[in-house]
Write an enzyme that holds these catalytic residues in place. Structure first.
Site, PDB file in Angstrom:
ATOM      1  N   SER A 158       0.834  -1.207   0.000  1.00 49.96           N
ATOM      2  CA  SER A 158       0.000   0.000   0.000  1.00 49.96           C
ATOM      3  C   SER A 158       0.862   1.247   0.000  1.00 49.96           C
ATOM      4  O   SER A 158       1.954   1.257   0.583  1.00 49.96           O
ATOM      5  CB  SER A 158      -0.900  -0.007   1.247  1.00 49.96           C
ATOM      6  OG  SER A 158      -1.516   1.241   1.430  1.00 49.96           O
ATOM      7  N   TYR A 171      -1.540  -0.828  10.797  1.00 46.59           N
ATOM      8  CA  TYR A 171      -1.855  -1.389   9.478  1.00 46.59           C
ATOM      9  C   TYR A 171      -0.700  -1.110   8.518  1.00 46.59           C
ATOM     10  O   TYR A 171      -0.178  -2.019   7.860  1.00 46.59           O
ATOM     11  CB  TYR A 171      -3.163  -0.797   8.927  1.00 46.59           C
ATOM     12  CG  TYR A 171      -3.299  -1.004   7.444  1.00 46.59           C
ATOM     13  CD1 TYR A 171      -3.043   0.047   6.554  1.00 46.59           C
ATOM     14  CD2 TYR A 171      -3.601  -2.247   6.924  1.00 46.59           C
ATOM     15  CE1 TYR A 171      -3.112  -0.161   5.190  1.00 46.59           C
ATOM     16  CE2 TYR A 171      -3.677  -2.453   5.562  1.00 46.59           C
ATOM     17  CZ  TYR A 171      -3.430  -1.397   4.700  1.00 46.59           C
ATOM     18  OH  TYR A 171      -3.488  -1.605   3.340  1.00 46.59           O
ATOM     19  N   LYS A 193       2.229  -3.610   6.445  1.00 50.24           N
ATOM     20  CA  LYS A 193       2.570  -3.593   5.019  1.00 50.24           C
ATOM     21  C   LYS A 193       4.075  -3.383   4.845  1.00 50.24           C
ATOM     22  O   LYS A 193       4.734  -4.056   4.055  1.00 50.24           O
ATOM     23  CB  LYS A 193       1.786  -2.496   4.289  1.00 50.24           C
ATOM     24  CG  LYS A 193       0.292  -2.772   4.191  1.00 50.24           C
ATOM     25  CD  LYS A 193       0.009  -4.118   3.517  1.00 50.24           C
ATOM     26  CE  LYS A 193      -1.475  -4.380   3.367  1.00 50.24           C
ATOM     27  NZ  LYS A 193      -1.760  -5.711   2.793  1.00 50.24           N
TER      28      LYS A 193
HETATM   29  C1  WQD Z   1      -9.383   9.653   0.963  1.00 52.93           C
HETATM   30  C2  WQD Z   1      -9.638  11.149   1.191  1.00 52.93           C
HETATM   31  C3  WQD Z   1      -9.901  11.736   3.503  1.00 52.93           C
HETATM   32  C4  WQD Z   1     -13.673   9.527   4.016  1.00 52.93           C
HETATM   33  C5  WQD Z   1      -6.702   4.701   3.145  1.00 52.93           C
HETATM   34  C6  WQD Z   1      -5.607   3.866   3.737  1.00 52.93           C
HETATM   35  C7  WQD Z   1      -4.813   3.232   2.627  1.00 52.93           C
HETATM   36  C8  WQD Z   1      -5.715   2.463   1.701  1.00 52.93           C
HETATM   37  C9  WQD Z   1      -6.796   3.383   1.147  1.00 52.93           C
HETATM   38  C10 WQD Z   1      -5.820   0.143   2.335  1.00 52.93           C
HETATM   39  C11 WQD Z   1      -8.856  11.708   2.387  1.00 52.93           C
HETATM   40  C12 WQD Z   1     -11.195  11.989   2.720  1.00 52.93           C
HETATM   41  C13 WQD Z   1     -12.510  10.067   3.482  1.00 52.93           C
HETATM   42  C14 WQD Z   1     -14.725  10.391   4.436  1.00 52.93           C
HETATM   43  C15 WQD Z   1     -13.417  12.279   3.745  1.00 52.93           C
HETATM   44  N1  WQD Z   1      -6.333   1.383   2.379  1.00 52.93           N
HETATM   45  N2  WQD Z   1     -12.393  11.413   3.346  1.00 52.93           N
HETATM   46  N3  WQD Z   1     -14.549  11.739   4.279  1.00 52.93           N
HETATM   47  O1  WQD Z   1      -7.018   7.692   3.817  1.00 52.93           O
HETATM   48  O2  WQD Z   1      -6.099   8.027   1.457  1.00 52.93           O
HETATM   49  O3  WQD Z   1      -6.150   5.747   2.409  1.00 52.93           O
HETATM   50  O4  WQD Z   1      -7.508   3.910   2.283  1.00 52.93           O
HETATM   51  O5  WQD Z   1      -4.867  -0.240   1.702  1.00 52.93           O
HETATM   52  O6  WQD Z   1      -3.867   2.353   3.196  1.00 52.93           O
HETATM   53  O7  WQD Z   1      -4.746   4.719   4.461  1.00 52.93           O
HETATM   54  O8  WQD Z   1      -8.282   6.857   1.769  1.00 52.93           O
HETATM   55  O9  WQD Z   1     -10.649   6.945   1.140  1.00 52.93           O
HETATM   56  O10 WQD Z   1     -10.030   6.950   3.613  1.00 52.93           O
HETATM   57  O11 WQD Z   1      -9.603   8.990   2.209  1.00 52.93           O
HETATM   58  O12 WQD Z   1     -13.299  13.510   3.616  1.00 52.93           O
HETATM   59  O13 WQD Z   1     -15.800   9.958   4.954  1.00 52.93           O
HETATM   60  O14 WQD Z   1     -11.005  11.345   1.481  1.00 52.93           O
HETATM   61  O15 WQD Z   1      -9.654  12.771   4.443  1.00 52.93           O
HETATM   62  O16 WQD Z   1      -8.481  13.033   2.065  1.00 52.93           O
HETATM   63  P1  WQD Z   1      -6.850   7.197   2.420  1.00 52.93           P
HETATM   64  P2  WQD Z   1      -9.715   7.388   2.221  1.00 52.93           P
END
Ligand code: WQD
Length: 338
Positions: free
Chosen positions: A126, A150, A154
């Site tokens: 990841s 997590y 990885k």
């Molecule tokens: C994306 C953007 C949030 C939800 C994570 C893990 C990574 C991988 C993918 C497993 C950010 C914003 C999100 C919400 C929001 N997982 N957001 N409201 O955090 O980049 O990555 O998931 O492998 O390892 O770290 O993805 O989709 O959670 O967030 O505003 O309800 O959307 O702040 O900017 P992230 P995400």
């Protein structure tokens, strides 16, 4: 004689899409899953879409006896290891469960491979291993760090495989650093089906669009980004699946190991994605700006050069298609698989 590939965590979101892509590429695929974080219904849907029989064994990658039975029965030439817990927040509150399952499962799988003379593994890593990027786009030689258990599993998983390759040169490993997987199979029959409240942006937006949730909470709009909201490199799960096929083909036809980014190289903000989803679904996605989420970074996107050069692979599907395919899955399966 077809080359047999074993997928662990096979009923999961990315694994199920990779299963179909591997079959289309001419591989015999066997899946193992314990359904702790996936639904058996996925197998019924895969059978509708598959170009070859769905061969599956219920099992736990942490169970050496079950894994030996699978290897004895199918004799895979390579393994694609997806099986892992993947919720960042949950990993902070349950570190031991994450270390036992994610690292214990990887070690147990590699030991079963060793006992059965199988030494090629594709590992689901990841972009989280990069921690808070010092500069963008992210290349594979960028500094790595773990900011949560997590991410540590990885990073440590990659280290385990590197050490294995040093100890025994017959091992070939491909660590694939996923950026942000989104979207669904074009048929709308399989897709992302998070349990409970979605942690990730696109499934949450999808549930707002379909009416399962009232509105999206946007975690902060005061980041140093064009519109102040977080920027990420969203990649269609179908492109991601093809990246696994390319990595496997490389391991089976070339010596050596590799670590590559699987991303598009294009970053989009939260509000970019909301607008794209509204255009794709024809639905409104109401949102409210709230406080930043602890541990979030401002921006992250890949330099996809190495995957293009080493694997001959690059992402093809754009944000509109990611949203269209996600919406088709969501509105034809408003309650997911179950
Ligand atoms: C994306 C953007 C949030 C939800 C994570 C893990 C990574 C991988 C993918 C497993 C950010 C914003 C999100 C919400 C929001 N997982 N957001 N409201 O955090 O980049 O990555 O998931 O492998 O390892 O770290 O993805 O989709 O959670 O967030 O505003 O309800 O959307 O702040 O900017 P992230 P995400």
């Amino acid at each position: 004689m077809m080359t047999t590939i074993l997928l662990t965590g096979a009923a999961g979101y990315i694994a199920s899409h990779t299963w179909l892509a591997l079959q289309r590429a001419g591989y015999r695929v066997v899946g193992v899953d314990n359904f702790v974080n996936s639904s058996p219904r996925v197998l019924e849907r895969l059978a509708e879409l598959a170009t070859a029989p769905i061969e599956f064994e219920r099992g736990d990658v942490c169970d050496a006896v079950q894994m030996d039975e699978v290897f004895d029965r199918y004799r895979p030439a390579a393994v694609v290891h997806f099986a892992a817990y993947k919720a960042v927040g949950e990993s902070v509150s349950k570190p031991l469960a994450y270390y036992r399952n994610n690292l214990g499962g990887l070690v147990n799988t590699c030991e079963a491979m060793q006992r059965h003379g199988c030494s090629r593994i594709v590992f689901s890593s990841s972009a989280t291993v990069y921690g808070a990027p010092e500069s963008l786009p992210l290349r594979e030689d960028a500094p790595t760090s773990a900011t949560n258990p997590y991410g540590a599993t990885k990073l440590m998983g990659e280290q385990i495989l590197r050490d294995l390759g040093v100890a025994d040169s017959t091992w070939q490993t491909a660590c694939l650093r996923y950026f942000n997987p989104v979207g669904a199979h074009e048929s709308g029959r399989i897709g992302e089906d998070p349990r409970g409240t979605p942690n990730n942006l696109m499934p949450y937006v999808a549930q707002v669009a379909v009416g399962r949730r009232d509105k999206l909470a946007v975690f902060g709009n005061d980041y140093d980004t064009p519109d102040g909201t977080g920027v990420r490199d969203y990649i269609h799960v179908t492109d991601l699946a093809e990246g696994h096929v390319a990595a496997l083909r490389r391991l089976l036809n070339h010596p050596g190991s590799l670590t590559v980014n699987l991303g598009t190289g294009q970053g989009y903000s939260v509000l970019d994605l909301v607008r794209a989803y509204e255009a794709a679904s024809g639905r409104s996605v109401p949102y409210e700006i709230v406080a930043r989420r602890a541990g979030d970074i401002a921006a992250c996107w890949a330099d996809p050069t190495m995957a293009r050069e080493l694997l001959g692979w690059e992402a093809r599907l754009d944000l509109a298609r990611m949203c269209e395919d996600s919406w088709r899955w969501q509105h034809t399966n408003p309650q997911g698989f179950d």
